[in-house]
Design a protein around this motif. Structure first.
Motif, short mmCIF file in Angstrom:
data_model
loop_
_atom_site.label_atom_id
_atom_site.label_comp_id
_atom_site.label_asym_id
_atom_site.label_seq_id
_atom_site.Cartn_x
_atom_site.Cartn_y
_atom_site.Cartn_z
N THR A 88 62.92 22.51 22.39
CA THR A 88 62.29 23.73 22.91
C THR A 88 60.91 23.95 22.30
OG1 THR A 88 64.47 24.75 23.20
CG2 THR A 88 62.56 26.23 23.19
N VAL A 89 60.78 23.67 21.01
CA VAL A 89 59.50 23.87 20.31
C VAL A 89 58.44 22.89 20.80
CG1 VAL A 89 58.35 23.65 18.06
CG2 VAL A 89 60.52 24.89 18.24
N VAL A 90 58.81 21.61 20.99
CA VAL A 90 57.80 20.60 21.33
C VAL A 90 57.55 20.47 22.83
CG1 VAL A 90 58.33 19.28 19.25
CG2 VAL A 90 59.44 18.66 21.40
N ALA A 91 58.41 21.06 23.66
CA ALA A 91 58.26 20.94 25.12
C ALA A 91 56.89 21.41 25.64
CB ALA A 91 59.39 21.67 25.83
N PRO A 92 56.37 22.58 25.19
CA PRO A 92 55.04 23.00 25.67
C PRO A 92 53.93 22.02 25.27
CG PRO A 92 56.20 24.83 24.64
CD PRO A 92 56.98 23.60 24.31
N ILE A 93 54.07 21.40 24.10
CA ILE A 93 53.08 20.41 23.66
C ILE A 93 53.17 19.17 24.55
CG2 ILE A 93 52.32 18.97 21.72
CD1 ILE A 93 53.66 21.02 19.85
N ALA A 94 54.40 18.76 24.86
CA ALA A 94 54.61 17.58 25.70
C ALA A 94 54.02 17.78 27.09
CB ALA A 94 56.10 17.28 25.81
N SER A 95 54.10 19.02 27.59
CA SER A 95 53.61 19.29 28.95
C SER A 95 52.10 19.14 29.05
CB SER A 95 54.03 20.70 29.39
OG SER A 95 53.42 21.68 28.57
N ALA A 96 51.39 19.19 27.92
CA ALA A 96 49.93 19.05 27.93
C ALA A 96 49.50 17.59 27.95
CB ALA A 96 49.34 19.74 26.71
N ASN A 97 50.44 16.66 27.76
CA ASN A 97 50.09 15.25 27.60
C ASN A 97 49.41 14.65 28.83
OD1 ASN A 97 50.28 12.78 25.92
ND2 ASN A 97 51.53 12.05 27.61
N THR A 98 49.91 14.96 30.02
CA THR A 98 49.35 14.38 31.24
C THR A 98 47.90 14.79 31.43
OG1 THR A 98 51.52 14.30 32.31
CG2 THR A 98 49.58 14.23 33.74
N PHE A 99 47.63 16.10 31.33
CA PHE A 99 46.25 16.57 31.53
C PHE A 99 45.30 15.97 30.50
CE2 PHE A 99 42.80 19.42 30.35
CZ PHE A 99 42.12 19.50 31.56
N LEU A 100 45.66 16.03 29.22
CA LEU A 100 44.77 15.53 28.18
C LEU A 100 44.52 14.03 28.32
CD1 LEU A 100 45.98 17.46 24.98
CD2 LEU A 100 44.00 17.94 26.42
N SER A 101 45.56 13.26 28.67
CA SER A 101 45.40 11.82 28.80
C SER A 101 44.47 11.47 29.95
CB SER A 101 46.77 11.16 29.03
OG SER A 101 47.60 11.33 27.90
N MET A 102 44.65 12.10 31.09
CA MET A 102 43.79 11.81 32.24
C MET A 102 42.36 12.29 32.01
SD MET A 102 45.65 10.13 34.27
CE MET A 102 47.30 9.61 33.79
N PHE A 103 42.21 13.42 31.36
CA PHE A 103 40.87 13.93 31.06
C PHE A 103 40.15 12.99 30.09
CE2 PHE A 103 37.69 16.76 29.18
CZ PHE A 103 37.24 17.45 30.29
#
Length: 301
Positions: free
Chosen positions: A188-203
């Motif tokens: 639950t704690v790391v899920a919001p961080i994981a959700s940012a991975n796609t945007f940051l990687s593509m950017f």
């Protein structure tokens, strides 16, 4: 079909958004380096934890580690056979830029958008891929080119040990093999961080895009990419007729046409290739892989 096209367009849009931010001076390529540290040490490990938390370990899926090594060796062997008339430096360029798989910065974010259920399989494949990128590929390139590459076991193990994603793979694989559950609170704690991975990687990919190429390098770059993706598509055809389940077929097919990994970009430069040629080749591979991987989603849908 419509949803797949929209998802593919959104990833492409984020990549070009990053490129435009660089072109207009809002960000620079150096910001991409900083962003990569956030991805490799924070968002990507978080995505690994979230997606491997329910992994059921079996022999069939752990075989993906060996398959990653095998795929890389196939790439290197075919690149050597069809090298043509190349100098040692050109051959090193072809071997490094034609082999390996960009998983952490591209394939995993891609899978998060299209096939999240495939992420555990892709992660296991990346364990074998990481072993090759950390030193295995260098050993094979040395044997094929005659370069004086000195394999240092200690440095090899240190490189793997310092890789936060690799250690996450390893720890979670061991925990799930022992059927040890990952605490729900941690997920639950790391899920919001994981959700940012796609945007940051593509950017970040957009910040790294380079479209300058010396005239003398055109033939080498195009031949290398042609061989890379020809080998990849041959593997796709072989996988298609292999008697394995559909999800495994899709995963292996997508992995066969991934872009050039960052580790091999760095190794190509260290072996004497000029940065402009390497940067252009790497950038073009991202733009080739995205539509190919999207097409494979359609085929297996």
């Amino acid at each position: 079909m419509k949803e797949i096209l929209i998802s593919a367009f959104s990833l492409l849009f984020i990549i070009f958004l990053g490129y435009l931010f660089k072109r207009f001076g809002i960000f620079s390529k150096a910001d991409g380096n900083r962003l990569s540290q956030i991805i490799l040490n924070l968002t990507l490990p978080a995505a690994i934890v979230v997606n491997l938390a329910q992994l059921n370990v079996s022999f069939n899926i752990t075989a993906l580690i060996a398959i990653a090594v095998f795929f890389t060796l196939v790439q290197l062997l075919f690149l050597r056979i069809f090298k043509g008339r190349q100098s040692q430096r050109e051959l090193s360029f072809s071997l490094y830029m034609g082999s390996g798989f960009n998983i952490g910065n591209f394939t995993l974010p891609f899978a998060q958008s299209f096939i999240p259920q495939a992420i555990p399989l892709i992660s296991l494949f990346d364990i074998g891929n990481s072993i090759m990128l950390a030193g295995g590929t260098g050993l094979v390139v040395e044997a094929l080119t005659g370069e004086n590459y000195v394999f240092n076991l200690k440095a090899f193990l240190q490189k793997l040990g310092r890789s936060v994603p690799f250690m996450c793979y390893l720890v979670l694989l061991l925990l799930r093999t022992a059927s040890i559950a990952i605490p729900e609170m941690l997920i639950t704690v790391v899920a919001p961080i994981a959700s940012a991975n796609t945007f940051l990687s593509m950017f970040m990919i957009g910040l790294y895009l380079e479209f300058k190429l010396p005239h003398y390098a055109w033939l080498l770059v195009l031949k290398t990419l042609l061989l890379r993706y020809t080998i990849g598509l041959i593997l796709v055809v072989i996988v298609y007729f292999t008697p394995i389940n559909q999800l495994m077929k899709l995963v292996l097919s997508i992995l066969a046409v991934t872009p050039i990994p960052i580790f091999n970009v760095m190794n190509a430069v260290l072996s004497g290739s000029d940065e402009e040629s390497v940067g252009f080749c790497s950038s073009l591979s991202f733009l080739i892989s995205l539509p190919l991987m999207t097409a494979l989603i359609f085929i297996y849908r």
